[in-house]
Motif scaffolding. Structure first.
Motif, mmCIF file in Angstrom:
data_model
loop_
_atom_site.group_PDB
_atom_site.id
_atom_site.type_symbol
_atom_site.label_atom_id
_atom_site.label_comp_id
_atom_site.label_asym_id
_atom_site.label_seq_id
_atom_site.Cartn_x
_atom_site.Cartn_y
_atom_site.Cartn_z
ATOM 1 N N THR A 134 -12.858 -31.503 -7.313
ATOM 2 C CA THR A 134 -11.465 -31.379 -6.871
ATOM 3 C C THR A 134 -11.254 -30.224 -5.899
ATOM 4 O O THR A 134 -10.164 -30.066 -5.347
ATOM 5 C CB THR A 134 -10.540 -31.190 -8.090
ATOM 6 N N GLY A 145 -11.120 -22.538 -1.307
ATOM 7 C CA GLY A 145 -10.504 -22.174 -2.581
ATOM 8 C C GLY A 145 -10.013 -20.726 -2.569
ATOM 9 O O GLY A 145 -10.349 -19.952 -1.665
ATOM 10 N N ASN A 155 -11.876 -28.177 -13.272
ATOM 11 C CA ASN A 155 -11.495 -27.281 -14.358
ATOM 12 C C ASN A 155 -10.289 -27.874 -15.078
ATOM 13 O O ASN A 155 -10.381 -28.339 -16.203
ATOM 14 C CB ASN A 155 -11.191 -25.889 -13.804
ATOM 15 N N SER A 156 -9.136 -27.940 -14.341
ATOM 16 C CA SER A 156 -7.908 -28.410 -14.992
ATOM 17 C C SER A 156 -7.151 -29.482 -14.202
ATOM 18 O O SER A 156 -6.213 -30.074 -14.719
ATOM 19 C CB SER A 156 -6.970 -27.218 -15.220
ATOM 20 N N ASN A 157 -7.568 -29.734 -12.970
ATOM 21 C CA ASN A 157 -6.793 -30.649 -12.123
ATOM 22 C C ASN A 157 -7.158 -32.112 -12.420
ATOM 23 O O ASN A 157 -7.708 -32.843 -11.598
ATOM 24 C CB ASN A 157 -7.047 -30.317 -10.645
ATOM 25 N N ASN A 215 -12.766 -28.783 -17.928
ATOM 26 C CA ASN A 215 -13.179 -27.641 -18.738
ATOM 27 C C ASN A 215 -12.022 -26.908 -19.396
ATOM 28 O O ASN A 215 -12.154 -26.408 -20.500
ATOM 29 C CB ASN A 215 -13.982 -26.680 -17.845
ATOM 30 N N SER A 227 -12.429 -27.509 -2.557
ATOM 31 C CA SER A 227 -12.604 -27.677 -1.116
ATOM 32 C C SER A 227 -13.983 -28.256 -0.765
ATOM 33 O O SER A 227 -14.089 -29.212 0.020
ATOM 34 C CB SER A 227 -12.364 -26.307 -0.465
ATOM 35 N N ILE A 228 -15.043 -27.731 -1.377
ATOM 36 C CA ILE A 228 -16.390 -28.272 -1.107
ATOM 37 C C ILE A 228 -16.511 -29.685 -1.680
ATOM 38 O O ILE A 228 -17.083 -30.583 -1.045
ATOM 39 C CB ILE A 228 -17.475 -27.347 -1.733
ATOM 40 N N GLU A 272 -21.883 -17.053 -6.147
ATOM 41 C CA GLU A 272 -21.784 -16.057 -7.219
ATOM 42 C C GLU A 272 -22.948 -16.194 -8.200
ATOM 43 O O GLU A 272 -23.544 -15.183 -8.612
ATOM 44 C CB GLU A 272 -20.445 -16.210 -7.964
HETATM 45 P P1 NDP Z 1 -12.153 -24.354 -4.989
HETATM 46 O O1 NDP Z 1 -11.392 -23.330 -5.752
HETATM 47 O O2 NDP Z 1 -11.482 -25.113 -3.919
HETATM 48 O O3 NDP Z 1 -12.787 -25.412 -6.017
HETATM 49 C C1 NDP Z 1 -13.466 -25.021 -7.162
HETATM 50 C C2 NDP Z 1 -13.861 -26.224 -7.981
HETATM 51 O O4 NDP Z 1 -14.455 -25.776 -9.207
HETATM 52 C C3 NDP Z 1 -12.675 -27.096 -8.401
HETATM 53 O O5 NDP Z 1 -13.115 -28.418 -8.618
HETATM 54 C C4 NDP Z 1 -12.266 -26.462 -9.729
HETATM 55 O O6 NDP Z 1 -11.491 -27.331 -10.563
HETATM 56 C C5 NDP Z 1 -13.641 -26.180 -10.321
HETATM 57 N N1 NDP Z 1 -13.631 -25.068 -11.261
HETATM 58 C C6 NDP Z 1 -13.086 -23.841 -11.069
HETATM 59 N N2 NDP Z 1 -13.233 -23.076 -12.161
HETATM 60 C C7 NDP Z 1 -13.885 -23.847 -13.075
HETATM 61 C C8 NDP Z 1 -14.274 -23.639 -14.417
HETATM 62 N N3 NDP Z 1 -14.036 -22.489 -15.045
HETATM 63 N N4 NDP Z 1 -14.889 -24.661 -15.068
HETATM 64 C C9 NDP Z 1 -15.126 -25.841 -14.458
HETATM 65 N N5 NDP Z 1 -14.755 -26.099 -13.195
HETATM 66 C C10 NDP Z 1 -14.137 -25.122 -12.507
HETATM 67 O O7 NDP Z 1 -13.453 -23.599 -4.431
HETATM 68 P P2 NDP Z 1 -14.306 -23.959 -3.138
HETATM 69 O O8 NDP Z 1 -14.614 -25.420 -3.103
HETATM 70 O O9 NDP Z 1 -13.704 -23.325 -1.948
HETATM 71 O O10 NDP Z 1 -15.642 -23.143 -3.455
HETATM 72 C C11 NDP Z 1 -16.569 -23.569 -4.436
HETATM 73 C C12 NDP Z 1 -17.802 -22.673 -4.359
HETATM 74 O O11 NDP Z 1 -18.404 -22.857 -3.086
HETATM 75 C C13 NDP Z 1 -17.464 -21.179 -4.462
HETATM 76 O O12 NDP Z 1 -18.466 -20.535 -5.206
HETATM 77 C C14 NDP Z 1 -17.469 -20.696 -3.010
HETATM 78 O O13 NDP Z 1 -17.873 -19.358 -2.873
HETATM 79 C C15 NDP Z 1 -18.511 -21.623 -2.382
HETATM 80 N N6 NDP Z 1 -18.307 -21.865 -0.950
HETATM 81 C C16 NDP Z 1 -17.165 -22.481 -0.506
HETATM 82 C C17 NDP Z 1 -16.966 -22.708 0.851
HETATM 83 C C18 NDP Z 1 -15.759 -23.433 1.361
HETATM 84 O O14 NDP Z 1 -15.684 -23.706 2.562
HETATM 85 N N7 NDP Z 1 -14.802 -23.775 0.539
HETATM 86 C C19 NDP Z 1 -17.971 -22.260 1.834
HETATM 87 C C20 NDP Z 1 -19.129 -21.669 1.259
HETATM 88 C C21 NDP Z 1 -19.278 -21.473 -0.085
HETATM 89 P P3 NDP Z 1 -9.860 -27.340 -10.493
HETATM 90 O O15 NDP Z 1 -9.514 -28.059 -9.219
HETATM 91 O O16 NDP Z 1 -9.444 -28.087 -11.699
HETATM 92 O O17 NDP Z 1 -9.427 -25.906 -10.495
#
Ligand code: NDP
Ligand code: MG
Length: 382
Positions: A12, A201, A38-40, A59, A14-15, A123
């Motif tokens: 859900t 995100g 996570n929650s969406n 989650n 950005s990636i 991370e």
């Molecule tokens: P987002 O916040 O847009 O998305 C995070 C995703 O992880 C969502 O699906 C979210 O679910 C899920 N999530 C968050 N917390 C938890 C949890 N505790 N348990 C289970 N699922 C969880 O982040 P991005 O897509 O921007 O980034 C993701 C990773 O990629 C990060 O580590 C970031 O550093 C890395 N990255 C991102 C880039 C980008 O262009 N976006 C570029 C390079 C690296 P929900 O929607 O329900 O919250």
């Protein structure tokens, strides 16, 4: 043609969305086995419907009781501890795009499955360091970086076998690249979330604004490519067209250029450069005209200097720096601390942590968890 079986952790986000956009353009090529969030849950179910996905994972404990909303057609996994079960012997690729360190144990499980993992999450790479790559080697798991700079280094070195001297990654400089230093104290959450180039995100957007993202990426590069700190450097490049460069001893540099779109590095996981043409943005340098490069201003962005200090200390320092940052970003996002506190409090907490705990040269996973527990109990925010 055999379909690519895919699992997307963090679908859900950005990636996750950029990955789904690639699947959408090539529907006959992919079979998505499972997606998580996570929650969406609303968005997750929509994705499951659109892509005919059978397994969904979430989650957040807050939505545990809402699992009855999930149709009986779907198999639901209501805790990150179960996400590993979504993977099957048939799974070809796993996208690991959960943000932050919460996915660390999951990553440690899936790295033992001998699959191909496209990893966006930096991370976990930073905190686990060699522990992650040693396990990947042991279990024949291939970990491919999706972070655009590291993906660029990966391809530059794949297509050119010369031994290189150093790597340079670029940074846009984020929303405050040219902001007067005296104005930094007034930066609001809304200001900090507005990235000039990338739509990402919340956590990574704040990291980009403090330039902690680049400090983390420098550490990520040392881990991924087994480089010492003096072999990695970062420069500002506002256009975000050149993603990374590899510098050779003879004075030559090779660079990877593309439009800033995460679909390009993600697609490179599934398709060779020569076979993929469904990119949304083709590079036309005539239109772009200027490519600028600058030094990073350490006064505005003290994260970079701190990042080098952390890299030089090694051992538990990178994890500690990264973990403290994650806690402080959450504090900033809930209004408990100011923007400028994120890095200054990181330095204070690093000092405090290593006044009370010894560094360990090659920490194992227990050492990492122990120090993170100590930080949880002792985080200082003023
Ligand atoms: P987002 O916040 O847009 O998305 C995070 C995703 O992880 C969502 O699906 C979210 O679910 C899920 N999530 C968050 N917390 C938890 C949890 N505790 N348990 C289970 N699922 C969880 O982040 P991005 O897509 O921007 O980034 C993701 C990773 O990629 C990060 O580590 C970031 O550093 C890395 N990255 C991102 C880039 C980008 O262009 N976006 C570029 C390079 C690296 P929900 O929607 O329900 O919250
Ligand atoms: Mg990046």
């Amino acid at each position: 043609m055999k379909k690519i079986n895919l699992v997307i952790f963090g679908a859900t986000g950005s990636i996750g969305q950029s990955t789904l956009a690639i699947v959408k353009k090539n529907p006959k090529l992919f079979n998505i086995e499972g997606v998580t969030c996570n929650s969406n849950i609303k968005k997750l179910i929509k994705i499951a419907k659109e892509f005919n996905i059978k397994k969904v994972g979430f989650n957040s404990q807050k939505i545990k009781n809402k699992s009855e909303k999930i149709s009986s057609r779907l198999k639901a996994y209501d805790n990150i501890k179960q996400f590993q079960e979504i993977i099957t012997p048939k799974t070809d690729f796993i996208i690991f795009a959960i943000s932050g360190l919460e996915g660390m144990n999951l990553l440690l499980q899936i790295v033992c499955l001998g699959k191909k993992i496209g990893i966006a999450n930096k991370e976990c790479i930073i905190s686990l360091g060699k522990n992650l790559f040693n396990l990947a080697n042991k279990y024949n798991t291939e970990i491919i970086p999706l972070d655009s700079e590291h993906n660029a280094i990966y391809h530059l070195s794949k297509y050119n076998n010369y031994t290189f001297n150093s790597v340079t990654i670029t940074a846009t400089g984020g929303p405050f690249r040219s902001l007067k230093l005296s104005k930094f104290k007034d930066i609001t959450i809304k200001d900090a979330l507005k990235h000039p180039v990338w739509k990402m995100g919340k956590k990574i957007s704040i990291d980009s604004a403090t330039m902690m993202n680049k400090a983390l990426e420098l550490i990520e590069a040392t881990s991924f490519f087994d480089l010492s700190p003096e072999k990695v450097n970062a420069i500002i490049h506002p256009q975000a067209i050149v993603h990374a460069m590899i510098n050779y001893n003879n004075g030559s540099t090779t660079a990877l250029l593309s439009q800033p779109s995460m679909q390009i590095p993600i697609a490179s996981l599934f398709f060779e450069f020569e076979t993929y043409s469904k990119v949304n943005k083709v590079l036309d340098l005539k239109k772009i005209k200027n490519l600028e490069f600058y030094d990073i201003d350490n006064k505005r962005f003290p994260a970079i200097k701190l990042g080098y200090e952390v890299m030089n200390e090694g051992g538990l320092f990178p994890n500690t720096f990264n973990y403290i940052n994650e806690l402080l970003v959450n504090k900033f996002l809930n209004g408990s601390i100011k923007f400028t506190d994120i890095i200054s409090l990181n330095r204070i907490n690093l000092d405090k942590t290593f006044n009370k705990n010894s560094n360990i040269a090659n920490p194992n996973i227990n050492d990492i968890n122990n120090i993170n527990c100590w930080i949880d109990k002792n985080l200082f925010i003023g």
